[in-house]
Design a protein around this motif. Sequence first.
Motif, PDB file in Angstrom:
ATOM      1  N   MET A 235      36.929   9.668  92.672  1.00 10.49           N
ATOM      2  CA  MET A 235      35.696  10.345  92.245  1.00 10.49           C
ATOM      3  C   MET A 235      34.458   9.578  92.698  1.00 10.49           C
ATOM      4  SD  MET A 235      36.682  11.397  88.336  1.00 10.49           S
ATOM      5  CE  MET A 235      34.964  11.817  87.997  1.00 10.49           C
ATOM      6  N   ARG A 236      33.407  10.344  92.980  1.00  7.03           N
ATOM      7  CA  ARG A 236      32.091   9.771  93.233  1.00  7.03           C
ATOM      8  C   ARG A 236      31.093  10.576  92.399  1.00  7.03           C
ATOM      9  NH1 ARG A 236      35.503   7.270  95.113  1.00  7.03           N
ATOM     10  NH2 ARG A 236      35.686   6.294  97.176  1.00  7.03           N
ATOM     11  N   VAL A 237      29.998   9.937  92.040  1.00 10.08           N
ATOM     12  CA  VAL A 237      28.935  10.632  91.305  1.00 10.08           C
ATOM     13  C   VAL A 237      27.760  10.822  92.255  1.00 10.08           C
ATOM     14  CG1 VAL A 237      27.323  10.541  89.364  1.00 10.08           C
ATOM     15  CG2 VAL A 237      29.666   9.693  89.074  1.00 10.08           C
ATOM     16  N   PRO A 238      27.581  12.031  92.780  1.00 10.85           N
ATOM     17  CA  PRO A 238      26.473  12.258  93.710  1.00 10.85           C
ATOM     18  C   PRO A 238      25.119  12.041  93.037  1.00 10.85           C
ATOM     19  CG  PRO A 238      28.058  14.060  93.795  1.00 10.85           C
ATOM     20  CD  PRO A 238      28.407  13.235  92.591  1.00 10.85           C
ATOM     21  N   VAL A 239      24.230  11.389  93.751  1.00  4.86           N
ATOM     22  CA  VAL A 239      22.832  11.253  93.334  1.00  4.86           C
ATOM     23  C   VAL A 239      21.994  11.969  94.389  1.00  4.86           C
ATOM     24  CG1 VAL A 239      20.916   9.698  92.828  1.00  4.86           C
ATOM     25  CG2 VAL A 239      23.257   9.042  92.179  1.00  4.86           C
ATOM     26  N   ILE A 240      21.448  13.113  94.019  1.00  9.40           N
ATOM     27  CA  ILE A 240      20.648  13.914  94.950  1.00  9.40           C
ATOM     28  C   ILE A 240      19.181  13.569  94.715  1.00  9.40           C
ATOM     29  CG2 ILE A 240      20.144  16.221  95.836  1.00  9.40           C
ATOM     30  CD1 ILE A 240      23.122  15.446  95.968  1.00  9.40           C
ATOM     31  N   GLU A 241      18.547  13.016  95.738  1.00  3.18           N
ATOM     32  CA  GLU A 241      17.151  12.567  95.580  1.00  3.18           C
ATOM     33  C   GLU A 241      16.182  13.519  96.274  1.00  3.18           C
ATOM     34  OE1 GLU A 241      14.392   8.532  95.955  1.00  3.18           O
ATOM     35  OE2 GLU A 241      16.506   8.489  96.583  1.00  3.18           O
ATOM     36  N   PHE A 242      15.276  14.069  95.478  1.00  3.49           N
ATOM     37  CA  PHE A 242      14.222  14.940  95.992  1.00  3.49           C
ATOM     38  C   PHE A 242      12.964  14.102  96.231  1.00  3.49           C
ATOM     39  CE2 PHE A 242      17.155  17.697  93.939  1.00  3.49           C
ATOM     40  CZ  PHE A 242      16.987  18.985  94.444  1.00  3.49           C
ATOM     41  N   ASP A 243      12.065  14.609  97.093  1.00  4.53           N
ATOM     42  CA  ASP A 243      10.777  13.943  97.259  1.00  4.53           C
ATOM     43  C   ASP A 243       9.666  14.987  97.252  1.00  4.53           C
ATOM     44  OD1 ASP A 243      10.536  15.042  99.891  1.00  4.53           O
ATOM     45  OD2 ASP A 243      11.586  13.322 100.755  1.00  4.53           O
ATOM     46  N   LYS A 244       8.446  14.539  97.464  1.00  5.34           N
ATOM     47  CA  LYS A 244       7.277  15.432  97.362  1.00  5.34           C
ATOM     48  C   LYS A 244       7.362  16.628  98.310  1.00  5.34           C
ATOM     49  CE  LYS A 244       4.756  12.520 100.623  1.00  5.34           C
ATOM     50  NZ  LYS A 244       3.644  11.570 100.822  1.00  5.34           N
ATOM     51  N   ASN A 245       8.065  16.452  99.436  1.00  9.39           N
ATOM     52  CA  ASN A 245       8.167  17.536 100.413  1.00  9.39           C
ATOM     53  C   ASN A 245       9.071  18.660  99.938  1.00  9.39           C
ATOM     54  OD1 ASN A 245       6.531  16.274 102.493  1.00  9.39           O
ATOM     55  ND2 ASN A 245       8.208  14.805 102.695  1.00  9.39           N
ATOM     56  N   ASP A 246       9.812  18.422  98.840  1.00  3.72           N
ATOM     57  CA  ASP A 246      10.682  19.456  98.276  1.00  3.72           C
ATOM     58  C   ASP A 246       9.967  20.281  97.201  1.00  3.72           C
ATOM     59  OD1 ASP A 246      13.203  18.758  99.634  1.00  3.72           O
ATOM     60  OD2 ASP A 246      13.025  16.890  98.505  1.00  3.72           O
ATOM     61  N   CYS A 247       8.697  19.973  96.956  1.00  2.00           N
ATOM     62  CA  CYS A 247       7.955  20.668  95.903  1.00  2.00           C
ATOM     63  C   CYS A 247       7.814  22.157  96.220  1.00  2.00           C
ATOM     64  CB  CYS A 247       6.568  20.045  95.740  1.00  2.00           C
ATOM     65  SG  CYS A 247       5.565  20.829  94.456  1.00  2.00           S
ATOM     66  N   VAL A 248       8.217  22.997  95.264  1.00  3.79           N
ATOM     67  CA  VAL A 248       8.119  24.452  95.446  1.00  3.79           C
ATOM     68  C   VAL A 248       7.251  25.082  94.347  1.00  3.79           C
ATOM     69  CG1 VAL A 248      10.325  24.685  96.641  1.00  3.79           C
ATOM     70  CG2 VAL A 248      10.273  24.796  94.150  1.00  3.79           C
ATOM     71  N   ARG A 249       6.608  24.249  93.532  1.00  2.00           N
ATOM     72  CA  ARG A 249       5.798  24.755  92.417  1.00  2.00           C
ATOM     73  C   ARG A 249       4.450  25.275  92.880  1.00  2.00           C
ATOM     74  NH1 ARG A 249       6.031  21.035  87.346  1.00  2.00           N
ATOM     75  NH2 ARG A 249       8.123  21.975  87.277  1.00  2.00           N
ATOM     76  N   GLY A 250       4.026  24.907  94.072  1.00  2.00           N
ATOM     77  CA  GLY A 250       2.751  25.400  94.578  1.00  2.00           C
ATOM     78  C   GLY A 250       1.862  24.284  95.086  1.00  2.00           C
ATOM     79  N   GLY A 251       0.760  24.691  95.711  1.00  2.00           N
ATOM     80  CA  GLY A 251      -0.142  23.759  96.349  1.00  2.00           C
ATOM     81  C   GLY A 251      -0.764  22.743  95.412  1.00  2.00           C
ATOM     82  N   HIS A 252      -1.137  23.167  94.209  1.00  2.00           N
ATOM     83  CA  HIS A 252      -1.775  22.245  93.272  1.00  2.00           C
ATOM     84  C   HIS A 252      -0.831  21.106  92.900  1.00  2.00           C
ATOM     85  CE1 HIS A 252      -4.167  20.702  89.965  1.00  2.00           C
ATOM     86  NE2 HIS A 252      -3.087  20.759  89.206  1.00  2.00           N
ATOM     87  N   CYS A 253       0.410  21.442  92.534  1.00  2.00           N
ATOM     88  CA  CYS A 253       1.389  20.417  92.171  1.00  2.00           C
ATOM     89  C   CYS A 253       1.627  19.481  93.353  1.00  2.00           C
ATOM     90  CB  CYS A 253       2.693  21.080  91.722  1.00  2.00           C
ATOM     91  SG  CYS A 253       3.953  19.912  91.181  1.00  2.00           S
TER      92      CYS A 253
END
Length: 265
Positions: A235-253
């Motif tokens: 077994m492995r425990v995946p760690v999925i790391e997001f960054d600012k370029n993955d932001c989908v909340r909109g331009g302000h966020c």
Amino acid sequence: MTQRKSDRKQQRQLENNEFERFDKGHFNFNRFEPLTPRQDSLFKAIKMNPMVVAIGPAGTAKSYTAAAAAISLLNSGQVDGIILTRNPVPTGYTTGLKPGTTEEKMAPWLAPILDNLRQACTSPDGNSGFFTYLLKNKKIEFQELETMKGANFKNKFVILEEGQEASLEQLKNISTRCVDGSWLYIDGDVAQGNSRLKNGQDFATFITSIRSMNKKLDAGTVTMSEEDAEDWGSMRVPVIEFDKNDCVRGGHCRWMLEMFETEGL
């Protein structure tokens, strides 16, 4: 406006009819469509692994992706319920003790993931009856972190929101509650802190330790028996790391995330 008795009766009948369809397994909800490659990776990782951690800034849909995966697993019968939890640590000052049941006390803290679950349950015509059905039938439950010691979650999908607000003791506890046939998902942002926590680095330490263990298992430096190797050693425990370029909340966020990083906040 007060609803007429006949209208209330008709509404109850419509809900009962809808619930009968759900009892028979006739679910109709929008299928998950990832907006970024990392959302796709996270969704697939959750479906394939008993424990997954996602880290990264706000607005990257970490919670919504997990909600969609949880509903998918529930729909396919791989789990029979979803458990939501979070450490209720306020940011700044608090309005004080909240009266009521566990559900009533936890509702404000879990409102974001509940909203994501509602969206994940919504049908193509905008009906959220499936979400109401799951809540009323205790298929979605709230549990306080402090009450989890000694618990065994069988055939459940457990979601810990805002992992950076949990202590290492709490993270140790929840990560050992699930048995085979259950799923655990933890998300958080290691860049966020909370002045009310004694040690703001507990979540980062937890993530670092998971990554270290994964590497040691890959390198074969963990001593184990053949039986262990076939069981947990694979077994492995995946760690999925997001960054600012993955932001989908909109331009302000996205603008604010850039500002925080640029200004070192």
